[in-house]
Structures are given as structure tokens and as C-alpha cells.
Design a protein around this motif. Structure first.
Motif, short mmCIF file in Angstrom:
data_model
loop_
_atom_site.label_atom_id
_atom_site.label_comp_id
_atom_site.label_asym_id
_atom_site.label_seq_id
_atom_site.Cartn_x
_atom_site.Cartn_y
_atom_site.Cartn_z
N TRP A 191 0.33 -4.23 -11.39
CA TRP A 191 0.92 -5.47 -11.86
C TRP A 191 1.40 -6.35 -10.70
O TRP A 191 1.99 -7.40 -10.93
CB TRP A 191 2.12 -5.16 -12.78
CG TRP A 191 1.72 -4.62 -14.11
CD1 TRP A 191 0.62 -3.86 -14.39
CD2 TRP A 191 2.40 -4.77 -15.34
NE1 TRP A 191 0.59 -3.54 -15.72
CE2 TRP A 191 1.66 -4.09 -16.33
CE3 TRP A 191 3.56 -5.44 -15.72
CZ2 TRP A 191 2.06 -4.04 -17.65
CZ3 TRP A 191 3.96 -5.39 -17.04
CH2 TRP A 191 3.21 -4.69 -18.00
N GLY A 192 1.18 -5.93 -9.47
CA GLY A 192 1.57 -6.78 -8.35
C GLY A 192 1.84 -5.97 -7.10
O GLY A 192 1.96 -4.75 -7.14
N ILE A 193 1.95 -6.66 -5.95
CA ILE A 193 2.11 -5.99 -4.66
C ILE A 193 3.45 -5.29 -4.55
O ILE A 193 3.56 -4.22 -3.94
CB ILE A 193 1.88 -7.02 -3.51
CG1 ILE A 193 1.79 -6.30 -2.16
CG2 ILE A 193 2.96 -8.09 -3.47
CD1 ILE A 193 0.47 -5.69 -1.90
N ILE A 200 5.21 -3.84 -6.95
CA ILE A 200 5.16 -2.58 -7.70
C ILE A 200 4.42 -1.51 -6.88
O ILE A 200 4.88 -0.37 -6.76
CB ILE A 200 4.47 -2.78 -9.07
CG1 ILE A 200 5.20 -3.85 -9.88
CG2 ILE A 200 4.34 -1.49 -9.83
CD1 ILE A 200 6.58 -3.46 -10.36
N LEU A 201 3.28 -1.94 -6.28
CA LEU A 201 2.50 -1.00 -5.46
C LEU A 201 3.32 -0.46 -4.29
O LEU A 201 3.36 0.74 -4.02
CB LEU A 201 1.28 -1.73 -4.90
CG LEU A 201 -0.06 -1.53 -5.59
CD1 LEU A 201 -1.15 -2.22 -4.79
CD2 LEU A 201 -0.40 -0.05 -5.74
N LEU A 202 3.99 -1.41 -3.63
CA LEU A 202 4.79 -1.05 -2.46
C LEU A 202 5.91 -0.09 -2.84
O LEU A 202 6.14 0.93 -2.16
CB LEU A 202 5.37 -2.34 -1.86
CG LEU A 202 5.70 -2.31 -0.37
CD1 LEU A 202 4.42 -2.15 0.43
CD2 LEU A 202 6.41 -3.59 0.04
N MET A 203 6.60 -0.41 -3.94
CA MET A 203 7.71 0.45 -4.38
C MET A 203 7.19 1.83 -4.74
O MET A 203 7.83 2.84 -4.47
CB MET A 203 8.41 -0.17 -5.61
CG MET A 203 9.30 -1.34 -5.29
SD MET A 203 10.56 -0.93 -4.09
CE MET A 203 11.60 0.16 -5.01
N MET A 204 6.00 1.89 -5.33
CA MET A 204 5.43 3.19 -5.72
C MET A 204 5.17 4.04 -4.48
O MET A 204 5.49 5.23 -4.46
CB MET A 204 4.13 2.95 -6.49
CG MET A 204 3.56 4.21 -7.10
SD MET A 204 1.99 3.90 -7.85
CE MET A 204 1.02 3.41 -6.46
N PHE A 205 4.60 3.42 -3.44
CA PHE A 205 4.33 4.19 -2.22
C PHE A 205 5.63 4.58 -1.51
O PHE A 205 5.73 5.67 -0.95
CB PHE A 205 3.43 3.38 -1.27
CG PHE A 205 1.99 3.40 -1.66
CD1 PHE A 205 1.31 2.24 -2.01
CD2 PHE A 205 1.29 4.60 -1.71
CE1 PHE A 205 -0.03 2.28 -2.38
CE2 PHE A 205 -0.05 4.65 -2.08
CZ PHE A 205 -0.71 3.48 -2.42
N VAL A 206 6.63 3.68 -1.58
CA VAL A 206 7.93 4.01 -0.98
C VAL A 206 8.53 5.22 -1.70
O VAL A 206 9.05 6.16 -1.07
CB VAL A 206 8.88 2.79 -1.06
CG1 VAL A 206 10.32 3.19 -0.84
CG2 VAL A 206 8.46 1.73 -0.06
N CYS A 207 8.44 5.23 -3.03
CA CYS A 207 8.99 6.35 -3.81
C CYS A 207 8.23 7.64 -3.51
O CYS A 207 8.81 8.73 -3.47
CB CYS A 207 8.96 6.04 -5.30
SG CYS A 207 9.97 4.63 -5.73
N LEU A 208 6.93 7.50 -3.26
CA LEU A 208 6.11 8.67 -2.88
C LEU A 208 6.62 9.26 -1.57
O LEU A 208 6.78 10.47 -1.42
CB LEU A 208 4.67 8.18 -2.68
CG LEU A 208 3.58 9.07 -3.23
CD1 LEU A 208 3.54 8.92 -4.72
CD2 LEU A 208 2.23 8.68 -2.65
N SER A 209 6.89 8.34 -0.62
CA SER A 209 7.41 8.78 0.68
C SER A 209 8.77 9.44 0.52
O SER A 209 9.06 10.45 1.17
CB SER A 209 7.57 7.60 1.63
OG SER A 209 6.44 6.84 1.66
N LEU A 210 9.62 8.85 -0.32
CA LEU A 210 10.96 9.41 -0.51
C LEU A 210 10.86 10.84 -1.06
O LEU A 210 11.64 11.72 -0.66
CB LEU A 210 11.77 8.54 -1.47
CG LEU A 210 12.22 7.19 -0.93
CD1 LEU A 210 12.83 6.34 -2.04
CD2 LEU A 210 13.20 7.34 0.21
N THR A 211 9.91 11.06 -1.98
CA THR A 211 9.70 12.42 -2.53
C THR A 211 9.43 13.40 -1.40
O THR A 211 10.01 14.49 -1.34
CB THR A 211 8.53 12.42 -3.51
OG1 THR A 211 8.76 11.43 -4.51
CG2 THR A 211 8.36 13.76 -4.18
#
Lengths: 569, 145
Positions: free
Chosen positions: A374-376, A378-389
Motif C-alpha cells: 500500500w506504499g513505501i 508500509i514496506l519500510l516499516m515492515m522491513f524495520v520490524c523484521l530487523s527488530l525481530t
């Protein structure tokens, strides 16, 4: 002391057998594309009651995963709760919980889902307040009251379903043109958010870690918290575009918040609880993108490796003297080699390392999200959350197994109890195999995903770079690094205070004002006291008027009776 | 003072308590044992540097300033031992008070006849012991009247 010496083994054996039956039934139903409704019908002409159970591939797979985890947790509890004097109460509560969960899973309509839903909330309260400490009591309170909000939402949505005519989601799912009011969509979504601890209802999940570790493994990682996700998957037809957008925002915020807080958390079980919160956010994120089957797949794989993570945590906590502070851990790989292997397996699955369970489900969500994004932002936040995991998982592993031992002396730091180790090993194998097996069963044909190279490798790049960053950071010795961020995140962004003490204190203060001024004040004056005072003054007036004479009183009564008779006749 | 002074502390006690608080503080922040030992040695060195001071005002100001610094930089997750107040395993064993046994119904008490019989005897023995040690207040009040 339990009544029957082999009670735990018997329950575990029964659950394993039941799981095998349900599991094979699920495979058969999945391959044949058949759903089974079992209906008990009671009634005659005017009043009809029916109790329906739905067995389709989704309910059978979920039920078999729940039963698998339950069987292992009950077997684990045999040794873990052996010294506890209230073990009878514990096993009764656990069996009640499994029953409620089973009712929720095999219910085809929202009325019987409510039975399971309420049962889950009530029994989870009983399990959280299992220990008689003040911490458990306050944790139980926040758990049950947060879940209660969801119960109310479900009740309200039942009223709505009554007005549209049918409670069964399987009927509504068949209709292509369903136009539901935004309110019922919002109610169902809110109910799911409370159960799955999304923002602003996230405070109860870390607090519920006051419960015994087997409870955390069964209830707070894989069954109770996934009930909300399961509800949304079943009621997928109800989510409109605006609700999906709202859910996406909430899920991203939850993933981000829980990831950041987990990095600065020092309680072992709370770190794993926040990890659960993060993955629940991931499931909700998948649902908001319309990827219901993928969300369900991630639900199943996550349940298995998260339960495994909690069971390993229980062994480590038991070993270092019942302390849950991660500063007392360290170098435990030397003393707990098998637990280290299993816990690392679970952590690597969680991070989405290729060809482990989490890779199949999580990576699929990430790649499909990249495709349907749905947009850049959202994508960025998803990858950030992946990194945080990855960051908090690596921190957990490093502080538990690699860094120097920080605990006390005179503790029995070893793994010799096979009742604790056997369930861990079984769950490790199950978790390892669950990824590929469930993906073959859930997705009949492979999903075609076309992505540019940098997006395809994006997830793996973020995972590897996060590992490098966290390992390097652990070697830095600057005490007051990120002091403000540490304090803010350490208090979970003040969410427990905001949704707990602040909210209840202000509500109680206002309620106190209402009580004193209105309820015990003006309402008393005008209603109860007013009526009695009015009746009293009227009777005093009539006594004065009647000069306290009984004869005049009876005469007045006769006159009144005569007038009533005239009026009636 | 904003709080009630419940104990009078000597100077040595104040310094020792401050030193222990400082050690706990550095333990909470240290990422590993080696870092903690290094920080603990630095804390000790700071205390040793000010050991020779005789000016009471200077010493009190130092103590208050250090307390303030420890308060400002306190850790968001203070370390507590598991079975200590505030710890994760604190308060898991519930010890009911003895008077709860008096509330048991006769059917329940009949399941443990010897225990409750002995308990009644011990109650009488306790009353005798109390009156021997402290006197019988009820009789004294009665005599006054």
C-alpha cells in the motif's frame, strides 16, 4: 500432590491420540475439499435449538496444532509443577482451557464462538492469578478486563447478526455480495484486537508472564492470543476497506512498538511475550492485506516454535534459580546443550532463516506484501520490524548462551530431567517439519511472486545485517547509551500506565463524583428519599386534617372507596 | 523534610548504603561480569578519593549529590532477586494465618480429629502461658470496678 500418579501422562497421551485423529482428518478434508457439519437438533414446532460443530481443514489443522502443543505442555508440567501444592487446580484449569479452545475452533457461528471465547478469557484469568502474589493478582486483573472489552464487542456483534438473520460465518462467506455495516466490522475487529493484544490493548500480554511458564507456553504464545486472529480469518468477509486500513496501521504500530520494547527489556519471559506480540502484529498485517490463508499458515508455524521457545525458557529459568532477569543468565550453552540447540532452532525460525518453519510463513507474507503493498512507508516499516525481530532474538541468544555467566553460585545449572527435555525435543522436530509440511497441505499450488532482485533479497539482507549489528552492540560497554530511549521503551511506551492506572484512576475519580453527587445525592433526594418524604408529609397532613381521630380516618377511607366505585361503575 | 525520619543513621552507615546503591546501579547497567567488575573498581576508587575529607558540609553535599545522580540515572528495570520483594518468584507460597483453621466446618475438622484436639489443648496452654507472663487484664479491670 495430584490424586493420580500418572494423571499428567494419561492426559498427555489422550491429547496426542486426539491430535493424530484430528490431524489425519484435517489432511483428508484438505485434500478432498470437504467440510463436515455435525449438528445436534433439539426442539419441536415453535422453539428450535441446534448445536453445530464444523470440521473443515482450517479447524482440523488448528485443533491438531493446539492439541499437539497442549499434550507437550501437560507432559512438561508433570515435572515443572511437581513441587507445587496446587497442582490439581493447575491441571483442571489447563484441561478447561483446552476444552474452551476446542469449542472456539470447531464453532461455525458466533454464538458458540462466544462460549469458547468467554471460557478462554475466564480460564486464562484463573491461570494468571495461579500464584497468590500481588503481581499475579494485578496481572490477572489487567488480563481479564482487557479481554472483557472483546467479550462485550462480540456480544454487541451477536445482536447485529441477529438482525441480519444468520450467525453462521460459513453461510456469509459463501455469499459474494455482502454489505455489512462498518460498525459490526469494527466490533469484530476490536474483539480480535483485544484478544490478540494489539495497540492499545497490548499491556496485558507482558503482564500475564506472571503465570507459570507452562501456562505462558500454552496460553500466551499459541492459543489464547491467536483466537483473535482466528476470529478475523473466519469472519474475513466482514472486513471492509476502511477496517483493513485501520488494522494495517494498528498492526504495524504493534509490531514496531513490541520490537523496540523487546530490545530494552530485561525479563526473559517478557522478551518472548513481546516477540509474540510482534508476530501477532505480523499476522494482523497479513490479514489487513487480505492474505488470510498465509496469516493462518503463519499462525500455525508460530504457535509451534513459540511454545518451544517458552518451554526452553522454563528449563533455563528453573536452572538458574527461578530468576527471570536476563542479567543472571549467560554461558548457559555449556550447561544446557540440548536446550540451547532447541532454543536456537526456535529463534532462527522466528527470524525467518531460510528453510526453517518461520521462513515459509513469514517470508511469504513479506514477499506478498512487497507485491501488494500500500506504499513505501508500509514496506519500510515492515522491513524495520523484521530487523527488530532479529535484533531482540540475537540479544536474547547472546545474553543467555554466549556472554559471561551473571548469576549466583550454588544453583543446579544442568539438564537432567527428561520430563522437561522430551516435550522440548518433540516440539523441536514438530516445529522443524511444520513449515514445509503445512505449506504443502495449505497451498495446493505454489504462489507465483514476481519481485525485483533487491526486494527479493531484502528480507535476508535485513536479517543478516541485524545479526551483525546486535552482535557488535553487545560488545560495546557504554552504560548510559540511549538513556531516554531505554527508559521510554523499558516502560513499554507508558502503555500499561496509560491503559491501566491512568485510565482507571481518572474513571474511578469521576465515578466517585457521580456516586456522591448524583447517586447518593440528588437522585436519592428526588427518587427514593423524595417519594418517601412526600408520602410521609402527605400522611402527616392527612393526620392533622383528621385531628388524629380513627373514626374520621375510616370515614375518609369509605368516602374514597365510594368515589372509586362510582368512577369504575 | 518531606518524609518521616524513622531511623538515625551514622555517617559510616550512610556511606556504606550509598556505596552499595552505587554497586547495584552499575550492576544493573553492566552488559557482562567483566564490565561490572571494572565499573565496581571505578566506583570504589571514587569513594577512596574522597575518604580523607573532614569538612562535614562538603561530605554531606557529596552524599546528597551522589544520591541525586543515582536517582536521575536509575535503571528502568531495577535488578531484584527472584524471591525478594519485587522479584519474579516473590510471594508464590501462600501461608494462611492460623485462625483460618477455626473457621473450618465440623465435618472438615472431623477428618483430622487428633490434630484439632491437640490444637485446642495448645490454645489453652498458650492462654496459661500468656497470663503467667503478662497477667490477666480482664481480672484487673474487673477488680478496678
Amino acid at each position: 500432590m495430584t490424586v493420580d500418579k500418572y494423571l499428567y501422562q494419561k492426559i498427555s497421551f489422550f491429547l496426542i491420540n486426539f491430535m493424530l485423529v484430528i490431524g489425519f482428518t484435517g489432511v483428508f478434508l484438505s485434500l478432498s475439499g470437504v467440510s463436515i457439519f455435525i449438528e445436534w437438533f433439539l426442539g419441536g414446532s415453535s422453539m428450535n435449538f441446534s448445536l453445530i460443530f464444523l470440521f473443515d481443514s482450517i479447524s482440523c489443522f488448528f485443533l491438531s496444532v493446539v492439541l499437539c502443543i497442549s499434550a507437550n505442555v501437560v507432559w512438561y508440567s508433570k515435572s515443572y509443577m511437581a513441587t507445587d501444592p496446587n497442582a490439581n487446580r493447575f491441571i483442571l484449569l489447563v484441561v478447561g482451557f483446552i476444552t474452551s479452545m476446542a469449542i472456539l475452533i470447531i464453532s461455525p457461528n458466533i454464538l458458540s464462538i462466544l462460549l469458547g471465547w468467554d471460557g478462554l478469557g475466564l480460564i486464562s484469568y484463573g491461570l494468571v492469578i495461579y500464584y497468590p502474589s500481588s503481581k499475579s493478582s494485578s496481572a490477572g486483573m489487567i488480563t481479564v478486563l482487557s479481554n472483557r472489552v472483546g467479550d462485550v464487542c462480540i456480544l454487541l456483534s451477536i445482536g447485529w447478526f441477529m438482525s441480519v438473520g444468520d450467525f453462521n460465518f460459513s453461510i456469509w462467506a459463501l455469499l459474494s455480495n455482502t454489505d455489512f455495516s462498518i460498525w459490526v466490522s469494527f466490533l469484530v475487529m476490536l474483539a480480535a484486537m483485544t484478544k490478540s493484544a494489539q495497540i492499545p490493548f497490548s499491556a496485558w500480554l507482558p503482564a500475564a508472564m506472571a503465570a507459570p511458564t507452562p501456562v505462558s507456553a500454552l496460553v500466551h504464545s499459541s492459543t489464547l492470543v491467536t483466537a483473535g486472529v482466528y476470529l478475523l480469518i473466519r469472519f474475513s468477509f466482514i472486513l471492509g476497506e476502511s477496517c483493513s486500513a485501520f488494522l494495517m496501521f494498528i498492526s504495524i504500530m504493534t509490531m514496531f512498538m513490541s520490537g523496540v520494547v523487546a530490545i530494552f527489556e530485561y525479563d526473559f519471559k517478557k522478551i518472548i511475550a513481546l516477540s509474540t506480540l510482534s508476530q501477532l502484529g505480523m499476522m494482523m498485517f497479513a490479514i489487513s492485506l487480505g492474505l488470510f490463508e498465509v496469516a493462518f499458515f503463519h499462525l500455525l508455524t508460530h504457535a509451534l516454535f513459540k511454545a518451544l521457545l517458552f518451554l526452553c525458557a522454563g528449563i533455563l529459568i528453573h536452572g538458574v534459580g527461578n530468576t527471570q532477569d536476563i542479567r543472571s543468565f549467560g554461558s548457559l550453552s555449556l550447561n544446557f546443550p540440548l536446550v540451547t540447540v532447541c532454543m536456537n532452532l526456535a529463534n532462527l525460525s522466528l527470524c525467518g532463516v531460510p528453510f526453517l518453519a518461520g521462513f515459509y510463513s513469514k517470508d511469504l507474507i513479506v514477499e506478498l506484501a512487497c507485491q501488494y503493498s500500500w506504499g513505501i512507508f508500509i514496506l519500510l516499516m515492515m522491513f524495520v520490524c523484521l530487523s527488530l525481530t532479529v535484533l531482540y532474538s540475537v540479544r536474547l541468544t547472546y545474553l543467555s548462551f554466549v556472554s559471561a555467566y551473571g548469576g549466583g553460585s550454588l544453583v543446579s545449572v544442568c539438564e537432567t530431567d527428561y520430563s522437561l527435555l522430551a516435550p522440548v525435543v518433540i516440539l523441536s522436530f514438530t516445529s522443524l517439519m511444520s513449515g514445509p509440511v503445512l505449506s504443502w497441505l495449505s497451498f495446493s499450488c505454489p504462489t507465483l511472486i514476481f519481485l525485483p532482485t533487491f526486494l527479493k533479497w531484502g528480507a535476508l539482507f535485513f536479517v543478516v545485517s541485524s545479526v551483525v549489528i546486535m552482535v557488535s552492540l553487545q560488545r560495546l560497554v557504554y552504560f548510559y547509551m540511549w538513556g531516554t530511549v531505554k527508559k521510554f521503551s523499558g516502560l513499554m511506551w507508558f502503555l500499561p500506565w496509560l491503559t491501566g492506572q491512568w485510565l482507571t484512576l481518572n474513571t474511578l475519580k469521576n465515578a466517585d463524583q457521580f456516586l456522591k453527587i448524583y447517586d447518593q445525592g440528588w437522585l436519592e433526594f428526588y427518587s427514593s428519599k423524595g417519594i418517601s418524604m412526600g408520602a410521609n408529609s402527605m400522611s402527616l397532613f392527612s393526620l392533622k386534617f383528621q385531628h388524629n381521630s380513627l373514626k374520621i380516618h375510616f370515614l375518609v377511607f369509605l368516602v374514597w372507596l365510594f368515589m372509586c366505585l362510582i368512577y369504575i361503575l | 523534610m518531606a518524609y518521616l525520619q524513622t531511623e538515625i543513621l551514622g555517617h559510616t552507615q550512610k556511606v556504606c548504603r550509598l556505596y552499595k546503591s552505587a554497586l547495584k546501579h552499575v550492576f544493573e547497567y553492566a552488559p557482562n561480569r567483566a564490565a561490572y567488575r571494572y565499573a565496581a573498581v571505578c566506583v570504589r576508587q571514587k569513594f577512596e578519593e574522597n575518604r580523607h575529607l573532614t569538612d562535614a558540609l562538603k561530605v554531606q553535599t557529596l552524599i546528597e549529590d551522589t544520591k541525586e545522580e543515582l536517582f536521575q540515572k536509575q535503571h528502568s528495570h531495577p535488578f531484584r532477586y527472584a524471591t525478594s520483594p519485587g522479584g519474579s518468584a516473590y510471594g508464590r507460597e501462600l501461608k494462611s494465618p492460623d485462625w483460618v483453621l477455626d473457621l473450618w466446618s465440623p465435618d472438615e475438622k472431623a477428618q483430622y480429629p487428633e490434630y484439632f484436639a491437640r490444637r485446642e489443648e495448645m490454645k489453652k496452654e498458650y492462654i496459661v502461658y500468656w497470663e503467667k507472663k503478662f497477667g490477666n487484664k480482664a481480672e484487673e479491670l474487673h477488680h478496678h470496678h
